[in-house]
Scaffold this active site. Structure first.
Site, PDB file in Angstrom:
ATOM      1  N   HIS A  19      36.185  42.984  35.282  1.00 53.76           N
ATOM      2  CA  HIS A  19      37.287  42.965  35.417  1.00 53.76           C
ATOM      3  C   HIS A  19      37.885  43.451  36.986  1.00 53.76           C
ATOM      4  O   HIS A  19      38.085  41.908  37.841  1.00 53.76           O
ATOM      5  CB  HIS A  19      38.357  43.668  34.744  1.00 53.76           C
ATOM      6  CG  HIS A  19      39.404  44.390  35.277  1.00 53.76           C
ATOM      7  ND1 HIS A  19      40.693  43.962  34.228  1.00 53.76           N
ATOM      8  CD2 HIS A  19      40.678  44.578  36.401  1.00 53.76           C
ATOM      9  CE1 HIS A  19      41.800  43.931  34.705  1.00 53.76           C
ATOM     10  NE2 HIS A  19      41.734  44.853  36.157  1.00 53.76           N
ATOM     11  N   GLU A  20      37.020  44.411  37.838  1.00 49.07           N
ATOM     12  CA  GLU A  20      36.978  44.225  39.203  1.00 49.07           C
ATOM     13  C   GLU A  20      36.439  43.611  40.007  1.00 49.07           C
ATOM     14  O   GLU A  20      36.913  42.685  41.065  1.00 49.07           O
ATOM     15  CB  GLU A  20      36.459  45.869  39.526  1.00 49.07           C
ATOM     16  CG  GLU A  20      37.334  47.663  39.285  1.00 49.07           C
ATOM     17  CD  GLU A  20      38.550  47.083  39.206  1.00 49.07           C
ATOM     18  OE1 GLU A  20      39.824  46.781  40.322  1.00 49.07           O
ATOM     19  OE2 GLU A  20      39.561  47.615  37.808  1.00 49.07           O
ATOM     20  N   HIS A  23      38.682  40.995  40.763  1.00 51.32           N
ATOM     21  CA  HIS A  23      39.903  41.089  41.683  1.00 51.32           C
ATOM     22  C   HIS A  23      39.257  40.561  43.524  1.00 51.32           C
ATOM     23  O   HIS A  23      39.052  40.533  44.559  1.00 51.32           O
ATOM     24  CB  HIS A  23      40.831  42.835  42.190  1.00 51.32           C
ATOM     25  CG  HIS A  23      41.576  42.805  40.972  1.00 51.32           C
ATOM     26  ND1 HIS A  23      42.994  41.911  40.603  1.00 51.32           N
ATOM     27  CD2 HIS A  23      41.275  43.579  39.942  1.00 51.32           C
ATOM     28  CE1 HIS A  23      43.742  42.849  39.786  1.00 51.32           C
ATOM     29  NE2 HIS A  23      42.217  43.916  38.874  1.00 51.32           N
TER      30      HIS A  23
END
Length: 424
Positions: A19-20, A23
């Site tokens: 997920h990170e 980003h």
């Protein structure tokens, strides 16, 4: 228990890191400074800087995070007036490092009692050299200077031009969306991998793949290749409808209509009563048809992905239409309990659990709740509609309120999970 704990750490860690990384990747592409990419939480045990980003490994091996320039104000908190710092200068007398860690052994430099600083626009810092109030001096700060934090970690300062809010609106929206997007990609990839681990993938058709010897279906004359079209008066166009209608009728006489070589026939079958947990279900001894082709395995992964997403949306819809309950949510404790059950099913069980959690995390993060990615995207959409940036203070207040609500909710969910799985 040790295997479950290790599996939990791996599953939870993969989910958050994937997920990170979404980003991180799109922030980098947009020219946004990623100040830190952390693996794990808590105190650091290792760090290294590369291309402006500090990569850290922290002591708690659960998850991770990214710090985007302009999305944190830790430097401002550390560099308050009166803070003793040590400055390191380059050949042009520009500050290239500010040691705020109180660890003078990190590098030799100029001791300074801070009076004021601007590391965003003006790029300067001033204070009393050696604490002597008669020696107030201001130094220019290099655009790529670093700050040494209290724990000794070096992170780059965040000038205005590399901050999150300085990127274009489409770039910021993509950066916010990239985390959930990565979770969707991970879920789909894992479901496809599962398709290739199976001897054959189910087709979900109403055609029989195999009949167990001596079963009720075999005694009734059913054969592999027969297509069951009705159970009593209910049409069964796929295996899901077929198995559901048969499992609902344990020990009952059931009329089964099937097609064999273009001819329609009807037989009476009595499903065997089988105990599954605390529930009794009916089985007649037939197996679903499977396929082994490359395309079919890919499609199996896609179908599992769509079904999982549809189920999650159905659960969310039920929560909004029938009322909210803490039992509808699950936190780390619920994930641990689920990991324990998945581990008992072997590698495929863990992979299926990882895929389900990943799509769940992606969808939940897109909910329009402040502090979640969906809440940030909602603010981006509002900004696009009003055609001007939302004031930083207003955005910060909304995000903080959302964060506090999520924190309280997480505490309540965690306590509820402890009661569900370990107390009751």
């Amino acid at each position: 228990m040790i295997i479950t704990i290790i599996t939990f750490i791996l599953v939870f860690g993969i989910l958050v890191l994937v997920h990170e990384y979404g980003h991180y990747y799109f922030a980098k592409r947009a020219g946004i400074l990623v100040r830190e990419f952390s693996i794990g939480m808590g105190p650091k045990i290792w760090w290294q800087r590369k291309n402006g980003t500090t990569y850290t490994v922290r002591i708690l091996p659960v998850g991770g995070y990214v710090r985007l320039a302009g999305n944190d104000d830790e430097d401002e908190e550390e560099l308050r007036p009166g803070t003793p710092v040590t400055l390191q200068l380059n050949d042009q007398d520009e500050v290239v490092a500010i040691n705020a860690s109180n660890k003078s052994t990190l590098f030799q430099g100029i001791p300074l009692q801070l009076v004021a600083s601007d590391l965003t626009d003006g790029l300067w810092i001033k204070g009393y050299v050696n604490g002597d109030e008669g020696q107030l001096k201001q130094y220019p700060v290099n655009h790529d200077a670093v700050v040494v934090e209290h724990d000794g970690t070096q992170v780059q300062i965040a000038p205005r031009d590399v901050q999150f809010r300085s990127a274009s609106l489409p770039a910021r929206m993509m950066t916010n969306f990239a985390g959930p997007m990565n979770n969707f990609i991970l879920s789909l990839v894992v479901f496809i991998i599962l398709g290739f681990t199976l001897a054959g993938v189910p087709t979900n058709s109403n055609q029989i793949g195999k009949v167990d010897s001596g079963s009720a279906a075999a005694q009734a004359g059913l054969q592999a290749g027969d297509r069951i079209t009705r159970v009593n008066h209910t049409r069964t166009n796929n295996w899901t409808a077929l198995s559901t209608n048969l499992s609902d009728k344990p020990g009952q006489r059931v009329k089964v209509t099937y097609v064999r070589k273009g001819q329609t026939k009807t037989v009476t079958v009595v499903p065997k009563t089988v105990k599954q947990g605390k529930q009794k279900i009916g089985q007649i001894g037939i197996r679903e048809q499977t396929q082994t082709g490359f395309k079919e395995r890919i499609m199996f992964g896609w179908q599992q992905f769509v079904q999982a997403g549809t189920l999650i949306f159905a659960v969310l819809g039920h929560m909004f239409t029938h009322g909210f309950s803490l039992n509808d949510l699950g936190g780390p404790v619920a994930i641990y309990a689920g990991t324990s059950q998945a581990t008992a099913l072997g590698v495929n069980g863990v992979l299926n659990f990882l895929a389900l959690l990943s799509i769940n995390l992606g969808i939940v993060n897109l909910l329009p709740i402040p502090a979640l990615d969906g809440g940030k995207l909602l603010l981006n959409i509002i900004e696009a509609i009003i055609r001007r940036p939302i004031p930083e203070r207003a955005e910060g207040i909304v995000t903080m309120i959302g964060f506090m609500i999520l924190l309280v909710l997480m505490i309540l969910v965690t306590w509820n999970d402890i009661q569900r799985y370990f107390i009751r």
